[in-house]
Design a protein around this motif. Sequence first.
Motif, PDB file in Angstrom:
ATOM      1  N   ARG A   1      -4.852  -2.560  -4.955  1.00 28.18           N
ATOM      2  CA  ARG A   1      -4.637  -1.330  -4.193  1.00 28.18           C
ATOM      3  C   ARG A   1      -4.361  -0.137  -5.108  1.00 28.18           C
ATOM      4  O   ARG A   1      -4.946   0.956  -4.929  1.00 28.18           O
ATOM      5  CB  ARG A   1      -3.479  -1.534  -3.226  1.00 28.18           C
ATOM      6  CG  ARG A   1      -2.934  -0.245  -2.607  1.00 28.18           C
ATOM      7  CD  ARG A   1      -3.941   0.484  -1.726  1.00 28.18           C
ATOM      8  NE  ARG A   1      -3.352   1.728  -1.256  1.00 28.18           N
ATOM      9  CZ  ARG A   1      -2.521   1.801  -0.208  1.00 28.18           C
ATOM     10  NH1 ARG A   1      -2.196   0.716   0.467  1.00 28.18           N
ATOM     11  NH2 ARG A   1      -2.021   2.967   0.163  1.00 28.18           N
TER      12      ARG A   1
ATOM     13  N   ASP B   1      -6.543   3.314  -5.756  1.00 28.03           N
ATOM     14  CA  ASP B   1      -5.987   4.645  -5.544  1.00 28.03           C
ATOM     15  C   ASP B   1      -6.158   5.552  -6.765  1.00 28.03           C
ATOM     16  O   ASP B   1      -5.801   6.731  -6.706  1.00 28.03           O
ATOM     17  CB  ASP B   1      -4.496   4.553  -5.215  1.00 28.03           C
ATOM     18  CG  ASP B   1      -4.228   3.996  -3.828  1.00 28.03           C
ATOM     19  OD1 ASP B   1      -5.184   3.909  -3.030  1.00 28.03           O
ATOM     20  OD2 ASP B   1      -3.062   3.660  -3.536  1.00 28.03           O
TER      21      ASP B   1
ATOM     22  N   ASP C   1       1.943  -0.617   0.959  1.00 25.80           N
ATOM     23  CA  ASP C   1       2.310   0.755   1.319  1.00 25.80           C
ATOM     24  C   ASP C   1       3.777   1.055   1.005  1.00 25.80           C
ATOM     25  O   ASP C   1       4.133   2.200   0.721  1.00 25.80           O
ATOM     26  CB  ASP C   1       2.052   1.011   2.809  1.00 25.80           C
ATOM     27  CG  ASP C   1       0.580   1.256   3.102  1.00 25.80           C
ATOM     28  OD1 ASP C   1      -0.145   1.675   2.170  1.00 25.80           O
ATOM     29  OD2 ASP C   1       0.150   1.022   4.238  1.00 25.80           O
TER      30      ASP C   1
ATOM     31  N   ARG D   1       3.753   2.064  -2.541  1.00 24.39           N
ATOM     32  CA  ARG D   1       3.088   3.358  -2.683  1.00 24.39           C
ATOM     33  C   ARG D   1       4.029   4.485  -2.289  1.00 24.39           C
ATOM     34  O   ARG D   1       4.047   5.550  -2.903  1.00 24.39           O
ATOM     35  CB  ARG D   1       1.836   3.368  -1.798  1.00 24.39           C
ATOM     36  CG  ARG D   1       0.956   4.594  -1.900  1.00 24.39           C
ATOM     37  CD  ARG D   1       0.020   4.505  -3.104  1.00 24.39           C
ATOM     38  NE  ARG D   1       0.592   5.034  -4.328  1.00 24.39           N
ATOM     39  CZ  ARG D   1      -0.008   4.957  -5.520  1.00 24.39           C
ATOM     40  NH1 ARG D   1      -1.185   4.358  -5.650  1.00 24.39           N
ATOM     41  NH2 ARG D   1       0.562   5.463  -6.584  1.00 24.39           N
TER      42      ARG D   1
END
Length: 251
Positions: free
Chosen positions: A22, A26, A221, A224
């Motif tokens: 992930r 990004d 998430d 993040r």
Amino acid sequence: MTGKIVVITGAGGGLGRALSRRLASDGDTVVMLGRTLSKLEEVATGIGERAVPIACEITSPDSVRAAFAQIAETFGQIDALINNAGLFQPSTLLEASDELITDAVMTNLAGTAFCARAAIPLLKRGGHIINVTSESVAIPLPFLTIYQASKAGVENFTQMLNLELYDRGIRVSTVRAGTMVGEGMSAKIEPETMMRMFADAGKRGIDMMARGASSYESTVDAFRLILNSPADLYVPSVAFHGLPAGWTDAG
């Protein structure tokens, strides 16, 4: 390359693998640490040029020093360390082997400290250390006495290290994770042990069958959120847990 440079321990499977994929997607560069280089290289190949695999045994101070020396030589500085590697082996204390106790403490607590110590000189001002702990710190789940104690130690370690690094402008946060499932799961519980866990949990008023689990990909998430927090904002901890199957269909 643009984006952050993030070091992730235990990156060969499970949550570490999902984080690596992930964050790289990004635009971050992920330095993937793990015991088995071949496993790391396989995952890194699928990610592409933003993934850098480095073999590291986090329970060995010398191995950690060597890995971070390689990181320093390659990048100079880093933006974040995610201490994700952990050992989950349910057992009562009475039945625990010497190796189980030693390995749990060395991996979950000492390994976290070894990696944080090695990362501090490389972290930029405004950088971050994120330590992964467990919902068992707050919930009396059975068969996790040793695991829970090591993870509770990590939470205390996080609080004290954050104070220690305040003047350096480095933030230290905790992600307290619930049960996670998905590709690359490393924890394997014997059926008999699981049955005993569930039975003992029921005596404590905990229905293990009703407890939900989240996918590794969904939980990224939370990390993040912390990594993207503004320089003047400190997020001391984030906690998450899964929802029971069918919960989103209710009503």
